[in-house]
Enzyme design. Structure first.
Site, PDB file in Angstrom:
ATOM      1  N   LYS A 151      38.517  42.710  44.298  1.00 35.24           N
ATOM      2  CA  LYS A 151      37.187  43.509  44.513  1.00 35.24           C
ATOM      3  C   LYS A 151      36.577  42.979  45.508  1.00 35.24           C
ATOM      4  O   LYS A 151      36.251  43.780  46.217  1.00 35.24           O
ATOM      5  CB  LYS A 151      36.969  43.096  42.928  1.00 35.24           C
ATOM      6  CG  LYS A 151      35.916  44.862  42.869  1.00 35.24           C
ATOM      7  CD  LYS A 151      35.593  45.892  43.159  1.00 35.24           C
ATOM      8  CE  LYS A 151      34.213  46.624  43.268  1.00 35.24           C
ATOM      9  NZ  LYS A 151      33.523  46.620  41.649  1.00 35.24           N
ATOM     10  N   LYS A 205      24.705  41.495  44.302  1.00 35.78           N
ATOM     11  CA  LYS A 205      25.021  40.620  43.310  1.00 35.78           C
ATOM     12  C   LYS A 205      26.734  39.930  44.094  1.00 35.78           C
ATOM     13  O   LYS A 205      27.146  39.365  43.906  1.00 35.78           O
ATOM     14  CB  LYS A 205      24.941  41.012  42.454  1.00 35.78           C
ATOM     15  CG  LYS A 205      26.375  39.822  41.709  1.00 35.78           C
ATOM     16  CD  LYS A 205      27.628  41.033  40.989  1.00 35.78           C
ATOM     17  CE  LYS A 205      27.220  42.080  40.005  1.00 35.78           C
ATOM     18  NZ  LYS A 205      28.806  42.352  39.069  1.00 35.78           N
ATOM     19  N   THR A 213      31.937  43.797  37.660  1.00 35.30           N
ATOM     20  CA  THR A 213      32.698  43.264  39.269  1.00 35.30           C
ATOM     21  C   THR A 213      31.628  41.362  38.900  1.00 35.30           C
ATOM     22  O   THR A 213      31.098  40.936  39.065  1.00 35.30           O
ATOM     23  CB  THR A 213      32.272  43.201  40.231  1.00 35.30           C
ATOM     24  OG1 THR A 213      33.237  45.134  40.803  1.00 35.30           O
ATOM     25  CG2 THR A 213      32.618  42.502  41.543  1.00 35.30           C
TER      26      THR A 213
END
Length: 287
Positions: free
Chosen positions: A171, A239, A96
């Site tokens: 995502k 993150k 990701t």
């Protein structure tokens, strides 16, 4: 069958790579910490001493690492994947990462005759172990179709989303939906405990109704059991949320739920839980 190089054999990557081995693909592996790849080597994978060696030998290179800075170094560094992979190689980043970086890698790969796809996944450690991941793919549709047999060994919900970067944008949608939902799941279980209810019975009632979600069904039982081992690390979720916030800002989109979730997870990390699973957010509320 194509020789596959797999870089990043952590919680998710190890399971994903194992499915490729079991399917009969010749597999080369590299990880910064070799011990995390030993199980795959025992299964028949070949250990490579460097990213450059792996990229030079593989027909397909798959990466599953931690942060965008790791992805950028792996692909665009002097001794990285694009500098060493041959023309016609397929490179697939399943980390990701940043949509902007995915586009940058795609353009750099294109100049070398290399096919690049961004293909982040969802489903956690359970989905990785059971080869039931959702895989969201960006890049040329022809490249997606060529790689679909490989994707099908790791996941069941495999969708081409559009041009380079579209997989990563999808995502971000996934992580935004999870972020606010995780707050609700944690608050619901904390409320059940405070009200003197049996949380397991409460879960039995609410998980199949309108409140149902993947997090409620798969992570609430871990909260109740006091199991905060990582299926997906708090530090990595932070993150992801930071990438989503930055991307939303660039598009002029306000995401208040995401902002709240990020602030709570930052607080959780500051209290020493960044190496725990995302369900550890429950610890902030169960006091």
């Amino acid at each position: 069958m194509e020789t596959i190089g797999f870089i990043g054999t952590g919680v998710m990557g190890k399971s994903m790579a194992s499915h490729l081995l079991k399917a009969g693909y010749p597999l080369l592996v590299y990880n910064r910490t070799r011990s995390k790849a030993e199980e795959l080597v025992e299964m028949g994978a070949k250990w490579e001493q460097s990213v450059a060696n792996l990229a030079a030998q593989a027909d397909v290179v798959i990466t599953m690492v931690g942060y965008p800075k790791d992805v950028e170094e792996l692909y665009l560094g002097e001794n990285g994947i694009l500098a060493n992979a041959g023309k016609g190689t397929y490179v697939i980043d399943m980390t990701t990462s940043s949509p902007t970086l995915a586009k940058k890698i795609y353009e750099a790969a294109k100049t070398k005759g290399i096919h690049a796809l961004d293909a982040p996944v969802s489903g956690g450690d359970i989905g990785a172990r059971e080869a039931r991941l959702a895989i969201m793919v960006g890049g040329n549709v022809e490249d997606f179709e060529a790689m679909k047999p490989i994707f099908s060994r790791m996941g069941t919900n495999i969708v081409w989303q559009g041009e380079a970067g579209a997989g990563q944008h999808t995502k971000m949608c996934n992580q935004i939906a999870i972020a606010s939902n995780m707050i609700g799941v944690c608050e619901a279980i904390a409320y059940a405990k405070k009200a003197g209810l049996d949380p397991e019975r409460v879960l039995q009632s609410i998980s199949t109704g309108a409140a149902g979600s993947w997090s409620l069904s798969n992570l609430a039982p871990r909260m109740i059991a006091g199991n905060f081992e990582p299926g997906f690390y708090v530090k990595h979720f932070i993150k992801d949320m930071q990438i989503a916030l930055q991307s939303a800002k660039e598009m002029g989109l306000w995401t208040p739920g995401l902002e709240l979730a990020k602030s709570l997870y930052d607080r959780l990390a500051a209290e020493g839980f960044e190496e725990c699973g995302t369900q550890a957010l429950f610890k902030l509320l169960d006091k």
